[in-house]
Write an enzyme that holds these catalytic residues in place. Structure first.
Site, mmCIF file in Angstrom:
data_model
loop_
_atom_site.group_PDB
_atom_site.id
_atom_site.type_symbol
_atom_site.label_atom_id
_atom_site.label_comp_id
_atom_site.label_asym_id
_atom_site.label_seq_id
_atom_site.Cartn_x
_atom_site.Cartn_y
_atom_site.Cartn_z
ATOM 1 N N ARG A 57 0.803 -1.231 0.000
ATOM 2 C CA ARG A 57 0.000 0.000 0.000
ATOM 3 C C ARG A 57 0.830 1.272 0.000
ATOM 4 O O ARG A 57 0.434 2.259 -0.610
ATOM 5 C CB ARG A 57 -1.080 -0.009 1.069
ATOM 6 C CG ARG A 57 -0.718 0.202 2.483
ATOM 7 C CD ARG A 57 -1.465 -0.736 3.395
ATOM 8 N NE ARG A 57 -0.862 -2.039 3.328
ATOM 9 C CZ ARG A 57 -1.524 -3.159 3.070
ATOM 10 N NH1 ARG A 57 -2.819 -3.139 2.911
ATOM 11 N NH2 ARG A 57 -0.891 -4.306 3.013
ATOM 12 N N THR A 58 1.956 1.272 0.671
ATOM 13 C CA THR A 58 2.736 2.522 0.695
ATOM 14 C C THR A 58 3.228 2.837 -0.718
ATOM 15 O O THR A 58 3.073 3.954 -1.216
ATOM 16 C CB THR A 58 3.922 2.396 1.670
ATOM 17 O OG1 THR A 58 3.410 2.032 2.951
ATOM 18 C CG2 THR A 58 4.688 3.694 1.786
ATOM 19 N N LYS A 86 24.717 -4.732 -6.804
ATOM 20 C CA LYS A 86 26.041 -4.841 -7.444
ATOM 21 C C LYS A 86 27.078 -4.045 -6.664
ATOM 22 O O LYS A 86 28.175 -3.783 -7.153
ATOM 23 C CB LYS A 86 25.969 -4.300 -8.874
ATOM 24 C CG LYS A 86 25.047 -5.057 -9.798
ATOM 25 C CD LYS A 86 25.082 -4.411 -11.190
ATOM 26 C CE LYS A 86 24.155 -5.105 -12.159
ATOM 27 N NZ LYS A 86 24.092 -4.368 -13.448
ATOM 28 N N ARG A 107 11.954 3.448 0.252
ATOM 29 C CA ARG A 107 11.905 2.548 1.420
ATOM 30 C C ARG A 107 13.152 1.687 1.356
ATOM 31 O O ARG A 107 13.545 1.204 0.288
ATOM 32 C CB ARG A 107 10.655 1.682 1.381
ATOM 33 C CG ARG A 107 10.669 0.588 2.433
ATOM 34 C CD ARG A 107 9.374 -0.164 2.530
ATOM 35 N NE ARG A 107 8.330 0.635 3.161
ATOM 36 C CZ ARG A 107 7.123 0.174 3.475
ATOM 37 N NH1 ARG A 107 6.811 -1.080 3.204
ATOM 38 N NH2 ARG A 107 6.219 0.943 4.052
ATOM 39 N N HIS A 135 8.542 5.990 9.801
ATOM 40 C CA HIS A 135 7.639 5.878 8.657
ATOM 41 C C HIS A 135 6.738 7.110 8.731
ATOM 42 O O HIS A 135 5.558 7.014 9.068
ATOM 43 C CB HIS A 135 6.843 4.573 8.780
ATOM 44 C CG HIS A 135 6.112 4.156 7.547
ATOM 45 N ND1 HIS A 135 5.902 4.989 6.456
ATOM 46 C CD2 HIS A 135 5.522 2.958 7.217
ATOM 47 C CE1 HIS A 135 5.217 4.325 5.541
ATOM 48 N NE2 HIS A 135 4.990 3.099 5.975
HETATM 49 C C1 NCD Z 1 3.945 -0.910 7.825
HETATM 50 C C2 NCD Z 1 5.432 -0.818 7.522
HETATM 51 O O1 NCD Z 1 5.863 -1.168 6.430
HETATM 52 O O2 NCD Z 1 6.107 -0.339 8.422
HETATM 53 N N1 NCD Z 1 3.166 -1.093 6.678
HETATM 54 C C3 NCD Z 1 2.782 0.008 5.967
HETATM 55 O O3 NCD Z 1 3.603 0.749 5.466
HETATM 56 N N2 NCD Z 1 1.462 0.285 5.927
HETATM 57 C C4 NCD Z 1 3.613 -1.872 8.894
HETATM 58 C C5 NCD Z 1 3.981 -3.315 8.727
HETATM 59 O O4 NCD Z 1 4.555 -3.732 7.726
HETATM 60 O O5 NCD Z 1 3.636 -4.082 9.636
#
Ligand code: NCD
Length: 337
Positions: A57-58, A86, A107, A135
């Site tokens: 989702r992110t 690499k 990320r 986050h």
């Molecule tokens: C979270 C994450 O990636 O930190 N997910 C997200 O971004 N909605 C929480 C998780 O993965 O548990």
């Protein structure tokens, strides 16, 4: 803060009026996110969406948010398919990719990596999660959701009572959310986790320094009985040495409709950053809660698009121009109300 051209790396960079601004712009994005209107304000702009760790989702909501503003998205997913595997440095990757994009979302599994990347980037960088550290956009959408859920009950964020449940040691969403709550007043925070997975001490101290009341417990039911929000989280298996170690904690804090009915005040809102671990041995939020109108997890996920659209509009300085290129869409908009 001045949003134009800024990185969004940590909740620490915000003051309370910055949050008000983000939320005010997010509110104006609703007709676009609901596909009633479309805008071309970012026509020609490119988002570099760089996800070196699992995400659904992110990553997709960052991409959708950028598309909904009229921009295009280029993506890299996974370590193995990128030149980082690499041996390329974050510095080189950032120098190169910032030549191809107008803004970068990233990320990465290492804490601090996104900030390091941002130092070498020539365009703004937004942190989509750096290891167990932060986050920030998730915390913003979480607080936006909390604000909306409370507003519909005639309440505001000041005075909030919230329980954070699960893996509070590795959960970057609760780390960022705790820091964000420090900007508000008179919050009661219950931290419910196994002792070994407790919230880091520096965050507990920050909450207390902000004047908030913090209780710490390993027991779920009494600590969800007097809260406005029960915020559940997943055991962050990928941060453990082994799956077996993570298994020791899985399924400790299950919430289902019968526990909710027995222990929660009516209208307690249930949140989770998702994904929820729905395997039988974990079952963090049982599917029998899906019909409970106070289960806000999907409203929460939808809000991610609004908040991320707002951040793009502010960082690229087009928030005041969105409506100028807007039009009603001709297609069937789905059922998103
Ligand atoms: C979270 C994450 O990636 O930190 N997910 C997200 O971004 N909605 C929480 C998780 O993965 O548990």
């Amino acid at each position: 803060m001045n949003f134009t051209g800024s990185n969004i790396l940590s909740i620490k960079q915000f003051e309370r009026n910055d949050i008000d601004k983000i939320f005010a712009v997010a509110d104006t994005m609703k007709p676009y996110a609901q596909r009633k209107r479309a805008t071309r304000v970012l026509d020609g702009a490119i988002l570099g969406n760089m996800f070196f760790e699992a995400s659904t989702r992110t990553r997709v909501s960052f991409g959708s948010a950028f598309n909904l503003l009229g921009g295009a998205v280029r993506e890299t997913t996974g370590f193995e398919s990128s030149a980082l595997s690499k041996g390329e440095s974050l510095y080189d990757t950032a120098r190169v990719l910032s030549g191809y994009s107008d803004v970068i979302c990233m990320r990465h599994p290492e804490a601090g990596s996104v900030s390091e990347f941002a130092k070498a980037s020539r365009v703004p960088v937004i942190n989509g999660g750096d290891g167990a550290n932060e986050h920030p956009t998730q915390a913003l959408l979480d607080l936006y959701t909390i604000r909306n859920e409370l507003q519909s009950k005639g309440r505001e964020v000041d005075g909030l009572r919230i329980a954070m449940i699960g893996d509070l040691k590795h959960g970057r969403t609760v780390h960022s959310l705790s820091q964000l709550l420090c900007l508000y007043n008179n919050i009661h925070v219950s931290l419910v986790s196994p002792k070994e997975l407790a919230m880091p001490e520096y965050l507990i101290e920050s909450l207390r320094e902000a004047g908030h009341e913090v209780t710490i417990s390993e027991e779920l039911t009494t600590h969800i009985s007097h809260v406005d929000i029960a915020y559940s989280t997943r055991i962050q298996e990928e941060r453990f040495q082994s799956k077996e170690e993570a298994d020791l904690y899985r399924g400790r804090f299950r919430l289902n409709q019968s526990i909710y009915t027995q222990y929660c005040e009516p209208n307690t809102v249930i949140m989770h950053p998702l994904p929820r671990d729905s395997r039988a041995e974990a079952n963090e939020l049982d599917s029998d809660l899906d019909q409970n109108p106070n289960l806000a997890i999907f409203r929460q996920a939808d809000n991610g698009v609004l908040v991320r659209m707002a951040l793009f509009a502010l960082v690229l300085d087009v928030a005041h121009l969105v409506e100028k290129s807007a039009y009603d869409v001709p297609w069937f908009p789905g059922h998103r109300d």
